[in-house]
Enzyme design. Structure first.
Site, PDB file in Angstrom:
ATOM      1  N   HIS A   1     -47.057 -39.586 -24.284  1.00 49.07           N
ATOM      2  CA  HIS A   1     -47.572 -40.661 -25.133  1.00 49.07           C
ATOM      3  C   HIS A   1     -48.963 -41.083 -24.682  1.00 49.07           C
ATOM      4  O   HIS A   1     -49.115 -41.629 -23.595  1.00 49.07           O
ATOM      5  CB  HIS A   1     -46.582 -41.837 -25.050  1.00 49.07           C
ATOM      6  CG  HIS A   1     -46.962 -43.025 -25.830  1.00 49.07           C
ATOM      7  ND1 HIS A   1     -47.244 -44.249 -25.252  1.00 49.07           N
ATOM      8  CD2 HIS A   1     -47.119 -43.211 -27.172  1.00 49.07           C
ATOM      9  CE1 HIS A   1     -47.528 -45.125 -26.190  1.00 49.07           C
ATOM     10  NE2 HIS A   1     -47.465 -44.526 -27.361  1.00 49.07           N
ATOM     11  N   ARG A   2     -49.970 -40.774 -25.472  1.00 49.90           N
ATOM     12  CA  ARG A   2     -51.394 -40.992 -25.136  1.00 49.90           C
ATOM     13  C   ARG A   2     -51.750 -40.202 -23.874  1.00 49.90           C
ATOM     14  O   ARG A   2     -52.590 -40.619 -23.071  1.00 49.90           O
ATOM     15  CB  ARG A   2     -51.701 -42.474 -24.918  1.00 49.90           C
ATOM     16  CG  ARG A   2     -51.141 -43.405 -25.986  1.00 49.90           C
ATOM     17  CD  ARG A   2     -51.445 -44.865 -25.722  1.00 49.90           C
ATOM     18  NE  ARG A   2     -50.634 -45.736 -26.569  1.00 49.90           N
ATOM     19  CZ  ARG A   2     -50.585 -47.054 -26.479  1.00 49.90           C
ATOM     20  NH1 ARG A   2     -51.340 -47.677 -25.601  1.00 49.90           N
ATOM     21  NH2 ARG A   2     -49.826 -47.763 -27.285  1.00 49.90           N
ATOM     22  N   GLU A  24     -49.110 -36.692 -27.712  1.00 47.36           N
ATOM     23  CA  GLU A  24     -49.384 -37.629 -28.806  1.00 47.36           C
ATOM     24  C   GLU A  24     -50.705 -38.321 -28.497  1.00 47.36           C
ATOM     25  O   GLU A  24     -50.980 -38.683 -27.343  1.00 47.36           O
ATOM     26  CB  GLU A  24     -48.271 -38.684 -28.878  1.00 47.36           C
ATOM     27  CG  GLU A  24     -48.394 -39.630 -30.077  1.00 47.36           C
ATOM     28  CD  GLU A  24     -48.996 -41.006 -29.778  1.00 47.36           C
ATOM     29  OE1 GLU A  24     -49.067 -41.827 -30.706  1.00 47.36           O
ATOM     30  OE2 GLU A  24     -49.434 -41.261 -28.640  1.00 47.36           O
ATOM     31  N   ASP A  82     -53.932 -41.005 -30.489  1.00 45.90           N
ATOM     32  CA  ASP A  82     -54.252 -41.897 -31.609  1.00 45.90           C
ATOM     33  C   ASP A  82     -55.687 -41.666 -32.063  1.00 45.90           C
ATOM     34  O   ASP A  82     -56.586 -41.547 -31.233  1.00 45.90           O
ATOM     35  CB  ASP A  82     -54.117 -43.353 -31.147  1.00 45.90           C
ATOM     36  CG  ASP A  82     -52.779 -43.628 -30.480  1.00 45.90           C
ATOM     37  OD1 ASP A  82     -51.760 -43.559 -31.185  1.00 45.90           O
ATOM     38  OD2 ASP A  82     -52.768 -43.891 -29.261  1.00 45.90           O
ATOM     39  N   HIS A 104     -56.592 -45.919 -29.022  1.00 49.94           N
ATOM     40  CA  HIS A 104     -55.454 -46.578 -29.664  1.00 49.94           C
ATOM     41  C   HIS A 104     -55.835 -47.785 -30.507  1.00 49.94           C
ATOM     42  O   HIS A 104     -55.350 -47.964 -31.624  1.00 49.94           O
ATOM     43  CB  HIS A 104     -54.436 -46.999 -28.596  1.00 49.94           C
ATOM     44  CG  HIS A 104     -53.248 -47.708 -29.154  1.00 49.94           C
ATOM     45  ND1 HIS A 104     -53.232 -49.064 -29.371  1.00 49.94           N
ATOM     46  CD2 HIS A 104     -52.040 -47.254 -29.582  1.00 49.94           C
ATOM     47  CE1 HIS A 104     -52.060 -49.414 -29.881  1.00 49.94           C
ATOM     48  NE2 HIS A 104     -51.320 -48.329 -30.021  1.00 49.94           N
ATOM     49  N   GLU A 108     -51.683 -39.192 -34.275  1.00 51.70           N
ATOM     50  CA  GLU A 108     -51.330 -40.408 -35.015  1.00 51.70           C
ATOM     51  C   GLU A 108     -52.593 -41.002 -35.630  1.00 51.70           C
ATOM     52  O   GLU A 108     -53.535 -41.362 -34.916  1.00 51.70           O
ATOM     53  CB  GLU A 108     -50.656 -41.431 -34.079  1.00 51.70           C
ATOM     54  CG  GLU A 108     -50.234 -42.662 -34.870  1.00 51.70           C
ATOM     55  CD  GLU A 108     -49.755 -43.825 -34.005  1.00 51.70           C
ATOM     56  OE1 GLU A 108     -49.451 -43.653 -32.825  1.00 51.70           O
ATOM     57  OE2 GLU A 108     -49.708 -44.929 -34.579  1.00 51.70           O
ATOM     58  N   LYS A 124     -54.531 -43.891 -36.952  1.00 51.47           N
ATOM     59  CA  LYS A 124     -54.424 -45.350 -36.768  1.00 51.47           C
ATOM     60  C   LYS A 124     -55.045 -46.041 -37.979  1.00 51.47           C
ATOM     61  O   LYS A 124     -56.060 -46.726 -37.875  1.00 51.47           O
ATOM     62  CB  LYS A 124     -55.134 -45.750 -35.463  1.00 51.47           C
ATOM     63  CG  LYS A 124     -54.258 -45.528 -34.245  1.00 51.47           C
ATOM     64  CD  LYS A 124     -53.086 -46.500 -34.241  1.00 51.47           C
ATOM     65  CE  LYS A 124     -52.203 -46.385 -33.012  1.00 51.47           C
ATOM     66  NZ  LYS A 124     -50.846 -46.885 -33.272  1.00 51.47           N
ATOM     67  N   ASP A 175     -44.617 -42.250 -21.409  1.00 54.66           N
ATOM     68  CA  ASP A 175     -45.832 -42.353 -20.587  1.00 54.66           C
ATOM     69  C   ASP A 175     -45.648 -41.595 -19.273  1.00 54.66           C
ATOM     70  O   ASP A 175     -46.600 -41.433 -18.511  1.00 54.66           O
ATOM     71  CB  ASP A 175     -46.122 -43.829 -20.252  1.00 54.66           C
ATOM     72  CG  ASP A 175     -46.301 -44.693 -21.493  1.00 54.66           C
ATOM     73  OD1 ASP A 175     -46.716 -44.159 -22.538  1.00 54.66           O
ATOM     74  OD2 ASP A 175     -46.032 -45.917 -21.414  1.00 54.66           O
TER      75      ASP A 175
HETATM   76  O1  G3P Z   1     -46.659 -42.325 -32.126  1.00 56.98           O
HETATM   77  C1  G3P Z   1     -45.759 -43.059 -31.386  1.00 56.98           C
HETATM   78  C2  G3P Z   1     -46.389 -44.326 -30.850  1.00 56.98           C
HETATM   79  O2  G3P Z   1     -47.609 -43.980 -30.244  1.00 56.98           O
HETATM   80  C3  G3P Z   1     -46.620 -45.366 -31.904  1.00 56.98           C
HETATM   81  O3  G3P Z   1     -47.069 -46.588 -31.399  1.00 56.98           O
HETATM   82  O4  G3P Z   1     -48.753 -48.269 -30.779  1.00 56.98           O
HETATM   83  O5  G3P Z   1     -48.093 -46.547 -29.120  1.00 56.98           O
HETATM   84  O6  G3P Z   1     -49.479 -45.928 -31.083  1.00 56.98           O
HETATM   85  P1  G3P Z   1     -48.404 -46.839 -30.563  1.00 56.98           P
HETATM   86 MG    MG Z   2     -49.635 -43.777 -30.898  1.00 58.74          MG
END
Ligand code: G3P
Ligand code: MG
Length: 247
Positions: free
Chosen positions: A8-9, A35, A37, A50, A110, A112, A230
C-alpha cells in the site's frame, strides 16, 4: 486460492509513501503488487501522491492541480518521514511504469479523483499504461463511481475496481453495473457473504489497509483475492503461517 500481497503506497511503514524507496523496499520484501495514488499536476502530468495538497508529505505548500511538475520535483517528499530520506522526490507515473515494467509485479493505480474530478485523468493514465504494455497486469481503481463508469465505457481493455468504505447491501450488483470487475473495500466491510457474492459474480475482492496479523489471517481464511498492507514482509510471513496451518 492465494491472497495477493499488495504494498500500500509501497512498503509505506518503513519508507515515505508513494516514493521510489517505498516501492523498492516493497519489491525487495517480496510483495506481489504495488498500489499507488495518482493526481494530476497543473500541466497534466500524472504524479504519485496520496493527498490533493502537498502539505502532509512534502516541505511545500499548495494543491497538486496548481503546481507544475517542474515545481513539484523541487520538493522534498522524504524528510517529513525521516531524515534518512531527505532528498527523495515526488515521481511521475511514467517513471514508476518504467521501473515496474521489467519486474514481475502487478500494479494497482488508484485515481485520486473523488475530491477533485481531474479532467481526462482516466484517459491520460490508461494511455500511459498501454504505452508501457502493462494493461494485462494493471488494475485502475477509484472511489468515484462516475469515473469507474467512464473507464469501463472508454477503455474496456483495462481492469477496474470500485473502491468503497461504505456499507451497501447492493454493493456487488452496483459495482458490476458501473462496469467494475473488482471491488476494493475497507477491511471492516469484509465478510464471507461479500467474498462469496463477489466470486459468484466473477469479481475479485481486495481489502485495505491491513497491518495486523489477526486481520491478515482472517482475510486469508476468507479467500480474499488481495490485501493492501503497509508491511508486506509481515503479510507474507503470516501467509506462510496460514498455509502451514491449513495444509
Ligand atoms: O486503494 C486502497 C487504498 O489505498 C484506498 O485508500 O486513502 O489509502 O488511498 P487510501
Ligand atoms: Mg490508495
Amino acid at each position: 486460492m492465494t491472497t495477493k500481497i499488495i504494498a500500500h503506497r509501497g512498503a509505506s511503514k518503513l519508507a515515505p509513501e508513494n516514493t521510489m524507496p517505498a516501492f523498492n523496499l516493497a519489491y525487495q520484501q517480496g510483495a506481489e503488487a504495488i498500489e499507488t495514488d495518482v493526481q494530476l499536476t497543473k500541466d497534466n502530468v500524472p504524479v504519485l501522491i496520496h493527498d490533493e495538497h502537498v502539505k502532509r508529505t512534502t516541505n511545500g505548500i499548495g494543491y497538486i492541480k496548481d503546481l507544475t511538475f517542474a515545481q513539484l520535483k523541487q520538493l522534498d517528499a522524504g524528510a517529513w518521514f525521516s531524515q534518512k530520506y531527505t532528498g527523495t522526490a515526488i515521481i511521475s507515473l511514467e517513471k514508476f511504469l518504467e521501473w515496474i515494467k521489467p519486474k514481475p509485479l502487478y500494479l494497482n493505480i488508484e485515481l485520486k479523483n473523488n475530491k477533485i474530478d481531474y479532467k481526462n485523468i482516466e484517459t491520460i493514465v490508461y494511455d500511459m499504461v498501454r504505452h508501457y504494455q502493462l494493461l494485462n497486469r494493471t488494475t485502475l481503481s477509484t472511489f468515484n463511481p462516475k469515473s469507474v463508469k467512464r473507464i469501463s465505457e472508454l477503455h474496456s481493455e483495462i481492469k477496474i475496481a470500485f473502491l468503497t468504505s461504505r456499507r451497501n447491501k447492493n454493493l456487488v450488483p452496483y459495482a458490476r453495473e458501473l462496469g467494475a470487475n473488482a471491488i476494493h473495500v475497507k477491511y471492516r466491510l469484509l465478510n464471507r457473504f461479500l467474498v462469496d457474492q463477489c466470486h459468484q459474480a466473477n469479481m475479485a475482492i481486495r481489502a485495505y489497509t491491513l497491518n495486523k496479523p489477526s486481520r491478515m489471517l482472517k482475510s486469508y481464511a476468507l479467500n480474499c483475492d488481495g490485501i493492501f498492507t503497509d508491511v508486506p514482509d509481515l503479510a507474507l510471513q503470516y501467509r506462510t503461517v496460514f498455509k502451514e496451518q491449513n495444509k
